[in-house]
Design a protein around this motif. Structure first.
Motif, PDB file in Angstrom:
ATOM      1  N   TYR A  46       0.806  -1.223   0.000  1.00 14.26           N
ATOM      2  CA  TYR A  46       0.000   0.000   0.000  1.00 14.26           C
ATOM      3  C   TYR A  46       0.840   1.274   0.000  1.00 14.26           C
ATOM      4  CZ  TYR A  46       0.916  -0.213   5.055  1.00 14.26           C
ATOM      5  OH  TYR A  46       1.517  -0.284   6.280  1.00 14.26           O
ATOM      6  N   GLU A  49      -0.289   4.081  -2.590  1.00 12.63           N
ATOM      7  CA  GLU A  49      -1.563   4.691  -2.199  1.00 12.63           C
ATOM      8  C   GLU A  49      -1.412   5.558  -0.952  1.00 12.63           C
ATOM      9  OE1 GLU A  49      -1.179   1.547  -3.037  1.00 12.63           O
ATOM     10  OE2 GLU A  49      -2.642   1.074  -4.597  1.00 12.63           O
ATOM     11  N   LEU A  50      -0.573   5.118  -0.009  1.00 16.45           N
ATOM     12  CA  LEU A  50      -0.340   5.896   1.204  1.00 16.45           C
ATOM     13  C   LEU A  50       0.320   7.235   0.873  1.00 16.45           C
ATOM     14  CD1 LEU A  50      -0.376   6.175   4.279  1.00 16.45           C
ATOM     15  CD2 LEU A  50       1.792   4.921   4.343  1.00 16.45           C
ATOM     16  N   ALA A  63      -1.305   5.276   9.145  1.00  9.91           N
ATOM     17  CA  ALA A  63      -0.883   3.948   8.690  1.00  9.91           C
ATOM     18  C   ALA A  63      -0.038   3.341   9.805  1.00  9.91           C
ATOM     19  CB  ALA A  63      -0.094   4.037   7.399  1.00  9.91           C
ATOM     20  N   ALA A  73      -1.552  -6.864   5.238  1.00 12.95           N
ATOM     21  CA  ALA A  73      -2.362  -5.846   4.563  1.00 12.95           C
ATOM     22  C   ALA A  73      -3.090  -6.510   3.401  1.00 12.95           C
ATOM     23  CB  ALA A  73      -1.482  -4.716   4.050  1.00 12.95           C
ATOM     24  N   VAL A  76      -6.562  -1.666   0.193  1.00 16.34           N
ATOM     25  CA  VAL A  76      -6.202  -0.259   0.343  1.00 16.34           C
ATOM     26  C   VAL A  76      -6.929   0.563  -0.714  1.00 16.34           C
ATOM     27  CG1 VAL A  76      -4.144  -0.478  -1.134  1.00 16.34           C
ATOM     28  CG2 VAL A  76      -4.279   1.385   0.527  1.00 16.34           C
ATOM     29  N   ARG A  77      -7.354   1.753  -0.323  1.00 15.24           N
ATOM     30  CA  ARG A  77      -7.915   2.687  -1.310  1.00 15.24           C
ATOM     31  C   ARG A  77      -7.980   4.100  -0.703  1.00 15.24           C
ATOM     32  NH1 ARG A  77     -11.796  -0.788  -0.161  1.00 15.24           N
ATOM     33  NH2 ARG A  77     -13.439  -0.078   1.215  1.00 15.24           N
ATOM     34  N   TRP A  86      -9.852   7.447   3.326  1.00 15.12           N
ATOM     35  CA  TRP A  86      -8.704   6.548   3.349  1.00 15.12           C
ATOM     36  C   TRP A  86      -9.136   5.233   3.991  1.00 15.12           C
ATOM     37  CZ3 TRP A  86      -4.271   4.971   1.692  1.00 15.12           C
ATOM     38  CH2 TRP A  86      -3.400   4.228   2.490  1.00 15.12           C
ATOM     39  N   LEU A  88      -7.533   1.207   4.847  1.00 18.77           N
ATOM     40  CA  LEU A  88      -6.457   0.231   4.836  1.00 18.77           C
ATOM     41  C   LEU A  88      -6.923  -0.956   5.665  1.00 18.77           C
ATOM     42  CD1 LEU A  88      -3.567  -0.537   4.050  1.00 18.77           C
ATOM     43  CD2 LEU A  88      -2.759   0.736   6.046  1.00 18.77           C
ATOM     44  N   GLN A  99      -9.588  -2.787  10.070  1.00 18.06           N
ATOM     45  CA  GLN A  99      -9.429  -1.743   9.063  1.00 18.06           C
ATOM     46  C   GLN A  99      -9.206  -0.393   9.723  1.00 18.06           C
ATOM     47  OE1 GLN A  99     -13.088  -1.654   6.857  1.00 18.06           O
ATOM     48  NE2 GLN A  99     -14.223  -0.629   8.469  1.00 18.06           N
TER      49      GLN A  99
END
Length: 174
Positions: A46, A49-50, A63, A73, A76-77, A86, A88, A99
């Motif tokens: 991720y 994306e992070l 995170a 993990a 993720v989005r 956000w 994760l 999550q």
């Protein structure tokens, strides 16, 4: 006599047909794989994306850092058009789900959505230097970070409060 022989033939044919169908069904059953184990969920990376979320979001994106490798993990989005949302997701060592959800969406609506309908309790917990409120019920239990303005942070899932606390303690906001 001729009529009796015809009836016997019909009954015999029916029994043979049923036996043949039973054999075919048994053969098909043997061919179909029977695996009672849960599928292996793939680990996701991720980092990209992070970084994107941390550049785009109007709040410090959370995170975890320092979790054991047994935490995996899985999803993720970042949705900038949906309240800078956000997400994760993690699989815990015991196969449960945790999550991290953050958003600038209206606090009450976001907590209800992220916790799958959990309700606030009177229990708060100091984790590190932050205070979290326990939410229970619904599909998930949750911890909601107190004292933030402009965004809401929720750690939720099917895991125990001990696992949720482990995740909340590992969160770094940047």
């Amino acid at each position: 006599m001729a009529g009796t022989n015809g009836k016997q033939k019909t009954v015999r044919d029916m029994i043979l047909s049923l036996a043949l169908i039973g054999l075919a069904a048994g053969f098909i059953y043997l061919l179909v794989p029977h695996d009672d184990h849960a599928p292996d969920i793939q680990r996701v990376d991720y980092r990209v994306e992070l970084l994107t979320a941390r550049r785009a979001a109007s709040y410090p994106v959370a995170a975890p850092e320092g979790l054991p490798s047994t935490w995996k993990a899985t999803s993720v989005r970042f949705q900038g058009e949906a309240g800078d949302r956000w997400h994760l997701g993690y699989q815990t060592p015991d196969g449960q789900y945790v999550q991290i959800e953050q958003s600038t969406q209206k606090r009450a609506d976001f907590i209800d959505d992220a916790s799958q309908g959990a309700s606030a309790t009177k229990t708060t917990e100091k984790i590190g230097d932050r205070t979290w409120t326990h939410y229970t019920g619904g599909r998930y239990d949750a911890l909601v970070l107190d004292g933030t303005t402009g965004s809401t942070t929720v750690v939720a899932g099917t895991a125990s409060f001990a696992r949720l606390t482990t995740m909340a303690a590992a969160l770094k906001l940047s």
